[in-house]
Design an enzyme around this catalytic site. Structure first.
Site, PDB file in Angstrom:
ATOM      1  N   CYS A  34      43.305  39.527  41.855  1.00  0.00           N
ATOM      2  CA  CYS A  34      42.624  38.243  41.690  1.00  0.00           C
ATOM      3  C   CYS A  34      43.500  37.104  42.225  1.00  0.00           C
ATOM      4  CB  CYS A  34      42.366  38.042  40.199  1.00  0.00           C
ATOM      5  SG  CYS A  34      41.496  36.536  39.812  1.00  0.00           S
ATOM      6  N   ASP A  78      41.908  42.651  37.972  1.00  0.00           N
ATOM      7  CA  ASP A  78      41.086  41.560  38.496  1.00  0.00           C
ATOM      8  C   ASP A  78      40.278  40.981  37.343  1.00  0.00           C
ATOM      9  OD1 ASP A  78      40.063  40.043  40.816  1.00  0.00           O
ATOM     10  OD2 ASP A  78      38.160  40.903  40.217  1.00  0.00           O
ATOM     11  N   SER A  79      39.765  39.778  37.564  1.00  0.00           N
ATOM     12  CA  SER A  79      38.928  39.172  36.531  1.00  0.00           C
ATOM     13  C   SER A  79      37.615  39.934  36.361  1.00  0.00           C
ATOM     14  CB  SER A  79      38.642  37.722  36.903  1.00  0.00           C
ATOM     15  OG  SER A  79      38.074  37.669  38.196  1.00  0.00           O
ATOM     16  N   HIS A 106      36.151  38.590  45.968  1.00  0.00           N
ATOM     17  CA  HIS A 106      34.750  38.922  46.266  1.00  0.00           C
ATOM     18  C   HIS A 106      34.389  38.722  47.736  1.00  0.00           C
ATOM     19  CE1 HIS A 106      34.571  38.616  41.957  1.00  0.00           C
ATOM     20  NE2 HIS A 106      33.307  38.992  41.947  1.00  0.00           N
ATOM     21  N   GLU A 150      28.349  39.366  43.136  1.00  0.00           N
ATOM     22  CA  GLU A 150      28.117  40.197  41.942  1.00  0.00           C
ATOM     23  C   GLU A 150      26.656  40.665  41.889  1.00  0.00           C
ATOM     24  OE1 GLU A 150      30.150  40.924  39.036  1.00  0.00           O
ATOM     25  OE2 GLU A 150      31.969  40.018  39.827  1.00  0.00           O
ATOM     26  N   CYS A 204      39.586  34.922  47.739  1.00  0.00           N
ATOM     27  CA  CYS A 204      38.942  35.387  46.512  1.00  0.00           C
ATOM     28  C   CYS A 204      38.544  36.831  46.759  1.00  0.00           C
ATOM     29  CB  CYS A 204      37.713  34.522  46.222  1.00  0.00           C
ATOM     30  SG  CYS A 204      36.686  35.161  44.910  1.00  0.00           S
TER      31      CYS A 204
HETATM   32  N1  DGL Z   1      38.715  37.404  41.243  1.00  0.00           N
HETATM   33  C1  DGL Z   1      38.656  35.984  41.434  1.00  0.00           C
HETATM   34  C2  DGL Z   1      39.603  35.544  42.547  1.00  0.00           C
HETATM   35  O1  DGL Z   1      39.998  36.316  43.402  1.00  0.00           O
HETATM   36  C3  DGL Z   1      37.256  35.520  41.717  1.00  0.00           C
HETATM   37  C4  DGL Z   1      36.304  35.600  40.568  1.00  0.00           C
HETATM   38  C5  DGL Z   1      36.668  34.711  39.396  1.00  0.00           C
HETATM   39  O2  DGL Z   1      36.442  33.482  39.455  1.00  0.00           O
HETATM   40  O3  DGL Z   1      37.152  35.249  38.416  1.00  0.00           O
HETATM   41  O4  DGL Z   1      39.971  34.389  42.567  1.00  0.00           O
END
Ligand code: DGL
Length: 250
Positions: A70, A7-8, A182, A150, A180
């Site tokens: 992600c 993930d990012s 999050h 976050e 997303c």
């Molecule tokens: N993990 C990213 C997603 O699911 C969200 C956070 C980001 O912008 O990196 O799109």
């Protein structure tokens, strides 16, 4: 099986939570690119470059498959990642769309997609749902939810005001795609914001079902081992993981 989850940043831990609950794998290696999060505000070439660099990290481990938790990576980099890796790489968009089909959602029911600017801009969800005949789709970028999650803000006034900002013109949804990683963390608040408690489509649950249909997986009697790595502040990420997953992470 030993799998990787990329993930990012921290958000993909919401997918790990589902994977842990189902106890399908021996070991999960998690890598969050915390030095460069968010990806959702970047352009396509940058997202692809970062995602391919993440593959290099996973070369250190002998994994059987990789999940890109992600959505932003899934929208832009999945085919390049698959071309460049020895193991299959699965994104969360196809599985998320399949999860919609499994719910009692009619083709003309209102579906709300919320995701980062990049994911919404890719039109991946909109096109896949449109191809299946879903006709009432609203897609909006709700990037402000990412830093809020976050920061550990899962409810309360600021989140409510932000929802009002994004959703004041949105038709009452039958279902919300949490596009997303999050957003599952604010799922309860999202459901209570709308009058008719919409169904939530969650990437983590969707990818579990998707993999169960493709691999011979059965629930193990032991917890999966979990190792967490990050490109920056791994201690911080492990603390978030302790919190989100409710178990101590080393
Ligand atoms: N993990 C990213 C997603 O699911 C969200 C956070 C980001 O912008 O990196 O799109």
């Amino acid at each position: 099986m030993k799998i990787g989850v990329f993930d990012s940043g921290a958000g993909g831990l919401s997918v790990v939570k589902s994977l842990l609950e189902h106890k399908l794998f021996d070991e999960i290696i998690y890598y969050g690119d915390t030095a460069r999060v968010p990806y959702g505000t970047k352009d396509q070439n940058t997202i692809i470059r970062y995602s391919l660099e993440a593959l290099e990290f996973f070369n250190n481990f002998d994994i059987d498959l990789l999940i890109t938790a992600c959505n932003t990576v899934s929208a832009y980099a999945l085919s390049d990642m698959n071309t460049q890796s020895r193991y299959p790489v699965y994104g969360v968009i196809e599985s998320g769309v399949m999860a919609v089909e499994k719910q009692k959602i009619k083709k003309d029911d209102e579906i709300l997609i919320i995701a980062t600017r990049a994911t919404i801009g890719s039109k991946s969800y909109q096109e896949a749902l449109g191809n299946l005949g879903y006709s009432s789709i609203t897609a909006i970028q709700t990037g402000l939810f990412v830093p809020m999650v976050e920061e550990g803000i899962f409810g309360g006034e600021i989140l409510h005001a932000t929802m009002k900002h994004y959703f004041s013109d949105v038709p009452e949804p039958k279902a919300i795609i949490l596009g997303c990683t999050h957003f599952p963390l604010i799922g309860d608040t999202l459901q209570s914001y709308f009058k008719q408690k919409p169904l939530l489509i969650h990437s983590g649950e969707a990818i579990v079902e998707y993999l169960e249909a493709r691999y011979d997986l059965s629930t193990r009697d032991k917890e999966s081992k979990l190792k967490i790595f990050a490109s920056d502040n791994v201690i911080g990420l492990r603390k978030i993981a302790d919190n989100w997953l409710g178990r101590a992470i080393k």
